[in-house]
Every structure is written in C-alpha cells, then in structure tokens.
Motif scaffolding. Structure first.
Motif, PDB file in Angstrom:
ATOM      1  N   GLY A 105       0.812  -1.204   0.000  1.00 38.41           N
ATOM      2  CA  GLY A 105       0.000   0.000   0.000  1.00 38.41           C
ATOM      3  C   GLY A 105       0.852   1.262   0.000  1.00 38.41           C
ATOM      4  N   SER A 106       0.286   2.350   0.490  1.00 37.84           N
ATOM      5  CA  SER A 106       0.963   3.644   0.432  1.00 37.84           C
ATOM      6  C   SER A 106       2.049   3.759   1.497  1.00 37.84           C
ATOM      7  CB  SER A 106      -0.042   4.779   0.604  1.00 37.84           C
ATOM      8  OG  SER A 106      -0.453   4.855   1.962  1.00 37.84           O
ATOM      9  N   VAL A 107       2.943   4.728   1.282  1.00 37.96           N
ATOM     10  CA  VAL A 107       3.985   5.009   2.272  1.00 37.96           C
ATOM     11  C   VAL A 107       3.360   5.444   3.596  1.00 37.96           C
ATOM     12  CG1 VAL A 107       5.949   6.502   2.828  1.00 37.96           C
ATOM     13  CG2 VAL A 107       5.742   5.531   0.537  1.00 37.96           C
ATOM     14  N   VAL A 108       2.186   6.055   3.553  1.00 40.29           N
ATOM     15  CA  VAL A 108       1.494   6.426   4.798  1.00 40.29           C
ATOM     16  C   VAL A 108       1.256   5.186   5.653  1.00 40.29           C
ATOM     17  CG1 VAL A 108      -0.619   7.364   5.808  1.00 40.29           C
ATOM     18  CG2 VAL A 108       0.390   8.465   3.811  1.00 40.29           C
ATOM     19  N   ASN A 149       0.268   8.950  -2.183  1.00 37.83           N
ATOM     20  CA  ASN A 149       0.287   8.611  -3.607  1.00 37.83           C
ATOM     21  C   ASN A 149       1.566   7.892  -4.030  1.00 37.83           C
ATOM     22  OD1 ASN A 149      -2.240   9.681  -4.036  1.00 37.83           O
ATOM     23  ND2 ASN A 149      -1.476  11.696  -4.638  1.00 37.83           N
ATOM     24  N   ILE A 150       2.294   7.372  -3.041  1.00 45.23           N
ATOM     25  CA  ILE A 150       3.505   6.598  -3.309  1.00 45.23           C
ATOM     26  C   ILE A 150       3.299   5.211  -2.717  1.00 45.23           C
ATOM     27  CG2 ILE A 150       5.993   6.426  -2.924  1.00 45.23           C
ATOM     28  CD1 ILE A 150       5.821   9.574  -2.545  1.00 45.23           C
ATOM     29  N   LEU A 151       3.419   4.180  -3.556  1.00 46.84           N
ATOM     30  CA  LEU A 151       3.127   2.812  -3.146  1.00 46.84           C
ATOM     31  C   LEU A 151       4.413   2.015  -2.983  1.00 46.84           C
ATOM     32  CD1 LEU A 151       0.162   2.141  -5.629  1.00 46.84           C
ATOM     33  CD2 LEU A 151       0.077   3.157  -3.331  1.00 46.84           C
ATOM     34  N   VAL A 152       4.372   1.007  -2.089  1.00 39.22           N
ATOM     35  CA  VAL A 152       5.565   0.224  -1.764  1.00 39.22           C
ATOM     36  C   VAL A 152       5.267  -1.271  -1.891  1.00 39.22           C
ATOM     37  CG1 VAL A 152       7.374  -0.197  -0.058  1.00 39.22           C
ATOM     38  CG2 VAL A 152       6.211   2.012  -0.091  1.00 39.22           C
ATOM     39  N   VAL A 158       9.374   1.076  -5.038  1.00 37.33           N
ATOM     40  CA  VAL A 158       8.445   2.195  -4.839  1.00 37.33           C
ATOM     41  C   VAL A 158       7.839   2.616  -6.179  1.00 37.33           C
ATOM     42  CG1 VAL A 158       8.357   4.651  -4.241  1.00 37.33           C
ATOM     43  CG2 VAL A 158       9.531   3.057  -2.735  1.00 37.33           C
ATOM     44  N   LYS A 159       6.552   2.926  -6.163  1.00 37.74           N
ATOM     45  CA  LYS A 159       5.830   3.312  -7.378  1.00 37.74           C
ATOM     46  C   LYS A 159       5.054   4.610  -7.163  1.00 37.74           C
ATOM     47  CE  LYS A 159       6.477  -1.008  -9.064  1.00 37.74           C
ATOM     48  NZ  LYS A 159       7.019  -1.411 -10.367  1.00 37.74           N
ATOM     49  N   LEU A 160       5.181   5.546  -8.103  1.00 41.26           N
ATOM     50  CA  LEU A 160       4.324   6.730  -8.096  1.00 41.26           C
ATOM     51  C   LEU A 160       2.946   6.334  -8.619  1.00 41.26           C
ATOM     52  CD1 LEU A 160       6.655   9.501  -9.604  1.00 41.26           C
ATOM     53  CD2 LEU A 160       6.413   8.775  -7.233  1.00 41.26           C
ATOM     54  N   ALA A 161       1.899   6.850  -7.989  1.00 39.48           N
ATOM     55  CA  ALA A 161       0.534   6.503  -8.377  1.00 39.48           C
ATOM     56  C   ALA A 161      -0.343   7.747  -8.375  1.00 39.48           C
ATOM     57  CB  ALA A 161      -0.029   5.448  -7.416  1.00 39.48           C
ATOM     58  N   ASP A 162      -1.600   7.564  -8.777  1.00 39.96           N
ATOM     59  CA  ASP A 162      -2.637   8.599  -8.802  1.00 39.96           C
ATOM     60  C   ASP A 162      -2.232   9.776  -9.685  1.00 39.96           C
ATOM     61  OD1 ASP A 162      -4.833  10.169  -8.431  1.00 39.96           O
ATOM     62  OD2 ASP A 162      -4.952   9.851  -6.275  1.00 39.96           O
TER      63      ASP A 162
END
Length: 290
Positions: A105-108, A149-152, A158-162
């Motif tokens: 999921g997200s870095v959050v 908006n950064i997925l792991v 790591v992937k940029l998203a949205d």
C-alpha cells in the motif's frame, strides 16, 4: 464479493515475459482511495491479483475528465517506479481501471506501522526521484506528490501513483490543483505567472519531511492556515533532530523561488541519496551537482 465478466479482454504483461487475459474477475477488500475513486484488491479467474480502481461514471464532468486524463497518461508510461496500467472494464455505471497490485500500500501505511530512518527514506526517495525524472523528462507535472500517492512493494520497490491531476507542461500550468499541505508557493499564490516542474520538487521536500517525522507538513495547522503560510512563502519547519543530510535535502527542495530548486536529476546526486562514500566528498551546503 462481486463477480464480473469483462466486456473485452485485457492483456496483462507479467514480468515482461508472457501475458495473461482477464475475462472474469472478483473484487476483494478495499485497499485505498485516490483523488477520484476507490481502489480494491481483485483477482482473475486464473488467480492473478491486481488492483481495481472503481469510479462512478455518474460523477461530475470534471471527475470524468480527470479519470480519462489519468488513463491517457498511464497508458503512455513504462517505468519501474510508476504503477503499471493493465486495462479497463465497465459495469452498471462504473468504470474500473486495472493496475498492478503494490502489496504494502501507500507510504502512509508503512510509516504508520514502522519508524522510517534515513536509510529507508533515502532508498524510497531515490526511487521517487527516478520516477519524477522520467515524468519531468517528458514535461509532465504530477501535481500531487505525497506519501499517500507513493506505493511500496514487499521488495522495497516504490511506485508513483494517482495521476488524476497530472498535466503536460506545454505551457506553464496555472490552475491551483494538488493537496493543500504539499502545495508549492507558486501553486497557491495567484500573483505568480503559473508554475512548472519545480512544483513537484517542493512537494517532494514535504514528502521526505513527512516520511521522517510521520506527520504531514505544517502539522497541526488546518488546511486554510497552511495555505496562508505557503502563499506567504513560509516553508514547513524542519526539525533539528533530523540528520544534516536529510535537513539539507529538504531545505534544497523547499526553496521559495522555484528557479532555485534543483531538478530531480540534480537531487539524485545529493548526499542524502548517494552512498556514504560519495556523501563524504560533498559539502552539505552545496550537495547537489549542477
């Protein structure tokens, strides 16, 4: 559990070697939400997992345009640090965008479970910068860089998203788009004459600060208070407890004048990103190569 049959076949490229077809699929648990729509885990009739972003086609025109724009961008992008587009499907007034499933999921979600130190944040930031360089080399401004908006992946990839707010910088962008706490001064301040790629760099600085402090920038201000400070050119405070390299990296990104911010390519040479052996030869006050 919802079951679907695709109106048309969607081809999935797996590990760059062979393709699977989505003909029937099921929606599973909710895994997040973007600027438009809700994202679910999904599985094909062959057992292949992917992410399905569900958007109502009955939403306002602006949301539909944003969705079409996101699909158009994702179809064109092919980079290891950008989430991979798979296809689309329609059902009863809903549009589903199929994307690769990024497992953690997200870095959050990651920093809510773990305390991220310099080594982890440096690795994530290096990959974010690689993704941003890819976008910026194509004159694309993401406009919503933040941890959500950064997925792991479990591998640490790591992937940029949205990409719903992304824009091609054919001319300077002028609309005030993004998420308040991560917006650059030139995005908020209408007196300025538009903005460009450097707006993503400011947002990146806020994102690195967020990863290291586990708090959104300008916390605990309300979003209107934060916008007021941003519009005045007041960056979020950088705690002295952070390392020298981390503080300097964030400081370089948070230059109020966008012309003074380094590019993604330059930041890849910063001591916070480079190996320790390289960092020892770089002065913190001049720690990116021009």
């Amino acid at each position: 559990m919802r079951f679907f049959e695709c109106d048309s076949t969607n081809n999935i490229l797996v590990d760059g070697t062979f393709r699977r077809n989505i003909s029937c699929w099921q929606v599973g648990q909710t895994i997040g939400s973007g600027s438009v729509g809700t994202v679910y885990e999904a599985i094909t009739n062959e057992g292949f997992f992917f992410a399905a972003k569900e958007v109502s086609l009955l939403d306002e025109v602006q949301s539909i345009h944003q969705l079409e724009q996101e699909i158009a961008f994702l179809r064109e992008f092919e980079h290891e640090n950008i989430v991979q587009y798979i296809g689309t499907d329609r059902h009863e007034g809903k549009l589903f965008i199929f994307l690769e499933l990024v497992t953690q999921g997200s870095v959050v979600k990651v920093y809510q479970k773990y305390h991220l130190g310099d080594s982890q944040v440096s690795s994530y930031t290096r990959q974010i910068l690689n993704g941003l360089k890819y976008l910026h080399d194509r004159n694309v401004v993401h406009r919503d860089i933040k941890c959500a908006n950064i997925l792991v992946h479990t591998s640490g990839s790591v992937k940029l998203a949205d990409f719903g707010l992304a824009k091609t910088k054919l001319n300077e962008v002028k609309s005030c788009k993004g998420t308040a706490f991560w917006m650059a001064p030139e995005v908020v301040n209408r007196k300025m004459h538009g903005y460009g790629l450097a707006a993503d760099i400011w947002s990146l600085g806020c994102t690195v600060l967020e990863m290291l402090t586990r708090q959104i920038p300008y916390s605990p201000l309300e979003w209107m208070q934060a916008l007021f400070k941003i519009g005045q050119g007041i960056p979020p405070p950088i705690p002295d407890s952070l390392s020298i390299d981390a503080r300097d990296f964030i400081h370089q990104c948070l230059q109020v004048n966008p012309e003074n911010r380094p590019t993604a390519a330059q930041l890849l040479k910063h001591s916070f990103i480079c190996a320790e052996a390289t960092a020892s030869f770089i002065s913190p006050r001049n720690s990116f190569a021009s």
